[in-house]
Design a protein around this motif. Structure first.
Motif, mmCIF file in Angstrom:
data_model
loop_
_atom_site.group_PDB
_atom_site.id
_atom_site.type_symbol
_atom_site.label_atom_id
_atom_site.label_comp_id
_atom_site.label_asym_id
_atom_site.label_seq_id
_atom_site.Cartn_x
_atom_site.Cartn_y
_atom_site.Cartn_z
ATOM 1 N N GLU A 150 0.788 -1.165 -0.078
ATOM 2 C CA GLU A 150 0.024 -0.013 -0.060
ATOM 3 C C GLU A 150 0.809 1.364 -0.075
ATOM 4 O O GLU A 150 0.458 2.293 -0.387
ATOM 5 C CB GLU A 150 -1.079 0.044 1.172
ATOM 6 C CG GLU A 150 -0.296 0.055 2.449
ATOM 7 C CD GLU A 150 -1.318 -0.247 3.599
ATOM 8 O OE1 GLU A 150 -1.329 0.556 4.559
ATOM 9 O OE2 GLU A 150 -2.090 -1.228 3.437
ATOM 10 N N TRP A 151 1.932 1.327 0.680
ATOM 11 C CA TRP A 151 2.859 2.566 0.513
ATOM 12 C C TRP A 151 3.792 2.714 -0.776
ATOM 13 O O TRP A 151 4.420 3.627 -0.976
ATOM 14 C CB TRP A 151 3.700 2.508 1.736
ATOM 15 C CG TRP A 151 4.621 1.218 1.870
ATOM 16 C CD1 TRP A 151 4.332 0.039 2.610
ATOM 17 C CD2 TRP A 151 5.969 0.967 1.426
ATOM 18 N NE1 TRP A 151 5.276 -0.871 2.712
ATOM 19 C CE2 TRP A 151 6.403 -0.331 1.843
ATOM 20 C CE3 TRP A 151 6.823 1.727 0.555
ATOM 21 C CZ2 TRP A 151 7.353 -0.776 1.705
ATOM 22 C CZ3 TRP A 151 7.951 1.135 0.259
ATOM 23 C CH2 TRP A 151 8.511 -0.238 0.694
ATOM 24 N N VAL A 152 3.436 1.809 -1.606
ATOM 25 C CA VAL A 152 4.546 1.744 -2.961
ATOM 26 C C VAL A 152 3.428 2.420 -3.984
ATOM 27 O O VAL A 152 2.329 2.271 -4.472
ATOM 28 C CB VAL A 152 4.833 0.213 -3.613
ATOM 29 C CG1 VAL A 152 5.308 0.410 -4.938
ATOM 30 C CG2 VAL A 152 5.797 -0.129 -2.630
ATOM 31 N N GLN A 153 3.757 3.548 -4.700
ATOM 32 C CA GLN A 153 3.306 4.149 -5.524
ATOM 33 C C GLN A 153 3.349 3.659 -6.864
ATOM 34 O O GLN A 153 2.543 3.425 -7.669
ATOM 35 C CB GLN A 153 3.801 5.665 -5.732
ATOM 36 C CG GLN A 153 3.078 6.735 -6.651
ATOM 37 C CD GLN A 153 3.536 8.086 -6.264
ATOM 38 O OE1 GLN A 153 4.360 8.480 -5.800
ATOM 39 N NE2 GLN A 153 2.743 9.050 -7.221
ATOM 40 N N SER A 154 4.464 3.154 -7.142
ATOM 41 C CA SER A 154 4.832 2.516 -8.307
ATOM 42 C C SER A 154 6.013 1.719 -8.266
ATOM 43 O O SER A 154 7.011 1.710 -7.374
ATOM 44 C CB SER A 154 5.071 3.332 -9.610
ATOM 45 O OG SER A 154 6.135 4.044 -9.419
ATOM 46 N N ALA A 155 6.010 0.389 -8.905
ATOM 47 C CA ALA A 155 7.242 -0.277 -9.066
ATOM 48 C C ALA A 155 7.492 -1.101 -10.431
ATOM 49 O O ALA A 155 6.514 -1.307 -11.063
ATOM 50 C CB ALA A 155 7.212 -1.497 -8.066
ATOM 51 N N ASP A 156 8.691 -0.802 -11.010
ATOM 52 C CA ASP A 156 8.952 -1.341 -12.211
ATOM 53 C C ASP A 156 10.248 -2.129 -12.336
ATOM 54 O O ASP A 156 11.060 -2.122 -11.338
ATOM 55 C CB ASP A 156 9.462 -0.104 -13.264
ATOM 56 C CG ASP A 156 8.293 0.995 -13.346
ATOM 57 O OD1 ASP A 156 7.186 0.638 -14.051
ATOM 58 O OD2 ASP A 156 8.158 2.103 -13.044
ATOM 59 N N CYS A 211 14.463 -3.869 -9.274
ATOM 60 C CA CYS A 211 13.369 -3.191 -8.857
ATOM 61 C C CYS A 211 13.334 -1.722 -8.574
ATOM 62 O O CYS A 211 14.122 -1.392 -7.605
ATOM 63 C CB CYS A 211 12.636 -4.096 -7.942
ATOM 64 S SG CYS A 211 10.996 -3.238 -7.275
ATOM 65 N N GLU A 212 12.672 -0.849 -9.143
ATOM 66 C CA GLU A 212 12.668 0.562 -8.927
ATOM 67 C C GLU A 212 11.305 0.957 -8.600
ATOM 68 O O GLU A 212 10.459 1.038 -9.231
ATOM 69 C CB GLU A 212 12.961 1.213 -10.308
ATOM 70 C CG GLU A 212 14.442 1.015 -10.832
ATOM 71 C CD GLU A 212 14.890 1.719 -12.239
ATOM 72 O OE1 GLU A 212 13.980 2.357 -12.659
ATOM 73 O OE2 GLU A 212 16.170 1.538 -12.509
ATOM 74 N N ALA A 213 11.220 1.003 -7.285
ATOM 75 C CA ALA A 213 9.995 1.193 -6.622
ATOM 76 C C ALA A 213 9.991 2.640 -5.957
ATOM 77 O O ALA A 213 11.097 3.254 -5.829
ATOM 78 C CB ALA A 213 9.905 0.385 -5.385
ATOM 79 N N THR A 214 8.890 3.420 -6.048
ATOM 80 C CA THR A 214 8.499 4.761 -5.735
ATOM 81 C C THR A 214 7.573 4.617 -4.421
ATOM 82 O O THR A 214 6.389 4.344 -4.642
ATOM 83 C CB THR A 214 8.082 5.649 -6.890
ATOM 84 O OG1 THR A 214 8.787 5.708 -8.075
ATOM 85 C CG2 THR A 214 8.018 7.177 -6.418
ATOM 86 N N ARG A 215 8.042 5.179 -3.604
ATOM 87 C CA ARG A 215 7.184 5.399 -2.108
ATOM 88 C C ARG A 215 6.115 6.420 -2.349
ATOM 89 O O ARG A 215 6.543 7.507 -3.106
ATOM 90 C CB ARG A 215 8.017 5.354 -1.059
ATOM 91 C CG ARG A 215 7.387 5.384 0.190
ATOM 92 C CD ARG A 215 8.478 5.679 1.399
ATOM 93 N NE ARG A 215 7.504 5.666 2.477
ATOM 94 C CZ ARG A 215 7.741 4.454 3.471
ATOM 95 N NH1 ARG A 215 8.491 3.511 3.133
ATOM 96 N NH2 ARG A 215 7.004 4.397 4.450
ATOM 97 N N ILE A 216 5.037 6.113 -1.777
ATOM 98 C CA ILE A 216 3.961 7.336 -1.822
ATOM 99 C C ILE A 216 4.435 8.431 -0.845
ATOM 100 O O ILE A 216 4.984 7.912 0.272
ATOM 101 C CB ILE A 216 2.778 6.738 -1.112
ATOM 102 C CG1 ILE A 216 1.991 5.784 -2.442
ATOM 103 C CG2 ILE A 216 1.599 7.871 -0.920
ATOM 104 C CD1 ILE A 216 0.781 4.961 -1.842
#
Length: 105
Positions: free
Chosen positions: A70-76, A94-99
């Protein structure tokens, strides 16, 4: 012999297909896999092709798991494949962006 570089985003199947093709062209049975670790910036190990493919699939699975958090905005999934004169190298991440913190609450 020129060095080739390929980048794939969120497409592990195409990356694995290209990896196998390049290994066949070069006649190599192992892939140099670059991995990030907590202790070193990057370490490169040579592993059999089938394990390199499993490594890419494992990182892809990790990306899919991150997307559920739930705290991940996007993951590529980002996959880089490169060649040298005799070897093929692969790196998956894994390139994840946190909210942002203020949007979490």
């Amino acid at each position: 012999m020129e060095i080739q570089e390929f980048e794939y985003k969120n497409d592990s199947e195409a990356a694995i297909k290209k990896l196998r093709q390049l290994c066949k062209e070069k006649g190599c049975k192992e892939v140099g896999v670059r991995m990030q670790t907590d202790m070193w910036d990057s370490v490169s190990v040579h592993i059999p092709i089938k394990y390199a493919c499993k490594y890419i699939n494992a990182v892809a699975s990790d990306v899919n798991e991150h997307r559920k958090w739930e705290w991940v905005q996007s993951a590529d999934l980002k996959i880089n494949i490169s060649t040298s004169r005799f070897f093929v190298y692969a790196k998956a991440s894994c390139e994840a962006t946190r909210i942002p913190k203020d949007e979490e609450e």
